[in-house]
Design a protein around this motif. Structure first.
Motif, short mmCIF file in Angstrom:
data_model
loop_
_atom_site.label_atom_id
_atom_site.label_comp_id
_atom_site.label_asym_id
_atom_site.label_seq_id
_atom_site.Cartn_x
_atom_site.Cartn_y
_atom_site.Cartn_z
N LEU A 240 0.79 -1.09 0.07
CA LEU A 240 -0.08 -0.18 0.03
C LEU A 240 0.83 1.16 -0.07
O LEU A 240 0.54 2.20 -0.69
N SER A 241 2.06 1.33 0.96
CA SER A 241 2.84 2.57 0.91
C SER A 241 3.58 2.63 -0.38
O SER A 241 3.49 3.72 -0.99
N ASN A 242 4.01 1.88 -1.02
CA ASN A 242 4.99 1.92 -2.40
C ASN A 242 3.87 2.12 -3.36
O ASN A 242 4.29 3.13 -4.16
N THR A 243 2.65 1.54 -3.41
CA THR A 243 1.72 1.99 -4.63
C THR A 243 1.01 3.40 -4.59
O THR A 243 1.20 4.26 -5.53
N TYR A 244 0.86 3.62 -3.18
CA TYR A 244 0.34 5.08 -2.98
C TYR A 244 1.32 6.16 -3.29
O TYR A 244 1.16 7.16 -4.08
N LYS A 245 2.44 5.85 -3.05
CA LYS A 245 3.62 6.79 -3.22
C LYS A 245 3.88 7.09 -4.71
O LYS A 245 4.09 8.06 -5.44
N ARG A 246 3.85 5.86 -5.77
CA ARG A 246 4.27 5.96 -7.06
C ARG A 246 2.82 6.73 -7.73
O ARG A 246 3.30 7.29 -8.61
N VAL A 247 1.56 6.45 -7.07
CA VAL A 247 0.51 7.09 -8.01
C VAL A 247 0.67 8.88 -7.49
O VAL A 247 0.54 9.52 -8.23
N ALA A 248 1.04 8.75 -5.89
CA ALA A 248 1.34 10.31 -5.85
C ALA A 248 2.31 11.19 -6.62
O ALA A 248 2.10 12.28 -7.06
N ARG A 249 3.44 10.45 -6.82
CA ARG A 249 4.44 11.10 -7.75
C ARG A 249 3.82 11.41 -9.10
O ARG A 249 4.13 12.59 -9.84
N SER A 250 2.86 10.56 -9.63
CA SER A 250 2.64 10.66 -11.08
C SER A 250 1.59 11.60 -11.11
O SER A 250 1.57 12.66 -12.00
N TYR A 251 0.86 11.89 -9.81
CA TYR A 251 -0.22 13.18 -9.90
C TYR A 251 0.39 14.16 -9.83
O TYR A 251 0.23 15.12 -10.55
N ILE A 252 1.43 14.52 -8.94
CA ILE A 252 2.32 15.61 -8.81
C ILE A 252 3.08 16.08 -10.12
O ILE A 252 3.06 17.28 -10.38
N ASN A 253 3.40 15.24 -10.85
CA ASN A 253 3.99 15.15 -12.18
C ASN A 253 3.04 15.55 -13.41
O ASN A 253 3.12 15.77 -14.60
N LYS A 254 1.64 15.74 -12.90
CA LYS A 254 0.39 16.23 -13.56
C LYS A 254 -0.05 15.22 -14.77
O LYS A 254 -0.57 15.67 -15.66
N ASN A 255 0.16 14.02 -14.27
CA ASN A 255 -0.39 12.94 -15.06
C ASN A 255 -1.94 12.82 -14.61
O ASN A 255 -2.26 12.88 -13.52
N THR A 256 -2.76 12.54 -15.75
CA THR A 256 -4.21 12.53 -15.49
C THR A 256 -4.59 10.87 -14.82
O THR A 256 -3.71 10.09 -15.11
N GLU A 257 -5.58 10.98 -14.67
CA GLU A 257 -6.10 9.66 -14.00
C GLU A 257 -5.88 8.64 -15.19
O GLU A 257 -5.61 7.43 -15.00
N GLU A 258 -6.51 8.96 -16.44
CA GLU A 258 -6.47 8.11 -17.52
C GLU A 258 -4.95 7.41 -17.71
O GLU A 258 -4.62 6.31 -18.18
N GLU A 259 -4.01 8.58 -17.78
CA GLU A 259 -2.53 8.40 -17.94
C GLU A 259 -2.06 7.41 -16.78
O GLU A 259 -1.30 6.34 -17.32
N VAL A 260 -2.31 7.70 -15.59
CA VAL A 260 -2.05 6.58 -14.54
C VAL A 260 -2.46 5.33 -14.64
O VAL A 260 -1.78 4.38 -14.32
N MET A 261 -3.61 5.35 -15.25
CA MET A 261 -4.31 3.76 -15.18
C MET A 261 -3.48 2.96 -16.30
O MET A 261 -3.50 1.77 -16.29
N LYS A 262 -2.71 3.67 -17.22
CA LYS A 262 -2.13 2.85 -18.06
C LYS A 262 -0.56 2.67 -17.83
O LYS A 262 0.13 1.88 -18.37
N MET A 263 -0.24 3.04 -16.65
CA MET A 263 1.23 2.89 -16.24
C MET A 263 1.20 1.28 -15.37
O MET A 263 1.18 1.29 -14.24
N THR A 264 1.40 0.53 -16.10
CA THR A 264 1.53 -0.91 -15.71
C THR A 264 2.48 -1.16 -14.63
O THR A 264 2.64 -2.00 -13.80
#
Length: 327
Positions: A240-264
């Protein structure tokens, strides 16, 4: 709407085990697993049930769905003819509280954290189909309570805003067995009910609190999944900690939800271990994480914007003062 669906039976987990026949001819899959000398886990369609057997009677944790309670009661009787005297609801979802009314009618006393009863009362009011009042926990607590039953001390404690806002864990101190409710899904991505007070950070904090109470030899009954261990609990915290931090970094980098969903790559290591093969898919899990990050960042971004405007105002005031001094 989501709560209503959950209560009506959104969790229909299937276990590959022997089948028993219900009165209406449908097959119900159940499995009674011995966890410790006096403690058992019962798996079926719904959350894992915890059971303590002893001279005092039967102590039960959660009760799955009403339509399956007869089979569950028959399973319990294979171990003890004594009545189920106490029942603790770990939270309000229907796959953990659906048989409350039936159990209450047999004389079982139901306990829960305060918010569980509140949530169930709200659902009784909103449901068009009448839900019996017997399904409501008779006794509630705020933070914790202790039972002295079947020769051991049973510690029930609240973990805040984790799977929901009313989660409780149950620790059998002598047997060294912990029932976590749905705060812990063993080996699968968890469902976190963010619409009803749940949060990723709350789950991490709740599991961390549990670690302070148990030890490395503790056997753990999860809300869903197989009996786990201390290391399994830590693995979920890390996941949970690792995945949350990864998604948070993507969000801060201005990635949209749709873009993050594709980051396998965000969940690749856990997907390889089958985490996304449960009720909650990888896509649903990432979507939930993104929503949680966005919720947290919105307040941070709002404060940053306020600070930026305040600094601009201060700079403007300095500039105006400087202009006046020149004149």
């Amino acid at each position: 709407m989501l709560s209503k669906l959950i209560f009506s039976a959104v969790f229909l987990f299937t276990v590959s085990i022997a089948f028993s026949q219900t009165d209406d001819g449908r097959k119900l899959s159940t499995k009674l697993i011995k966890v410790d000398n006096k403690i058992y886990m019962l798996q079926g369609k719904g959350g894992n049930i915890g059971l303590s057997f002893g001279n005092d009677g039967v102590f039960m944790i959660d009760d799955q769905f009403a339509e399956h309670i007869e089979q569950i009661q028959d399973d319990i009787k294979t171990i003890s003819d004594k009545p189920v005297q106490f029942l603790v609801n770990t939270h309000f979802h229907g796959d953990h509280t659906g048989a409350n009314a039936v159990m209450a009618q047999t004389g079982t006393i139901i306990f829960s954290q305060n918010n569980v009863r509140t949530r169930l009362e709200e659902m009784r009011e909103s449901e068009k189909k009448k839900i019996p009042s017997e399904m409501l926990p008779m006794i509630t607590f705020s933070e914790d309570m202790t039972f002295h039953y079947n020769g051991e001390k049973i510690y029930v404690f609240h973990v805040h805003n984790a799977h929901t806002d009313g989660d409780a864990m149950v620790y059998f101190t002598n047997s060294n067995v912990l029932h976590t409710g749905d705060v812990f899904f063993n080996g699968k991505y968890p469902f976190i009910d963010t619409e009803n007070g749940g949060s990723v950070k709350g789950v991490i904090e709740g599991l961390s609190k549990a670690k302070l109470i148990i030890n490395e030899d503790t056997k753990i009954i999860p809300g869903h999944g197989n009996v786990g261990s201390y290391s399994d609990l830590q693995k979920t915290i890390d996941m949970l900690s690792n995945t949350y931090k990864r998604v948070a970094r993507s969000y801060i980098n201005k990635n949209t939800e749709e873009e993050v969903m594709k980051m396998t790559d965000l969940t690749k290591a856990y997907d390889a271990e089958g985490y996304g093969d449960g009720f909650i898919t990888t896509e649903a899990f990432i979507k939930m994480l993104y929503g949680e990050v966005a919720k947290e960042r919105s307040s941070i971004d709002s404060n940053d914007e306020k600070n930026r405007k305040a600094l601009e105002k201060i700079e403007q005031m300095k500039k105006e003062r400087s202009e006046k001094q020149k004149n």
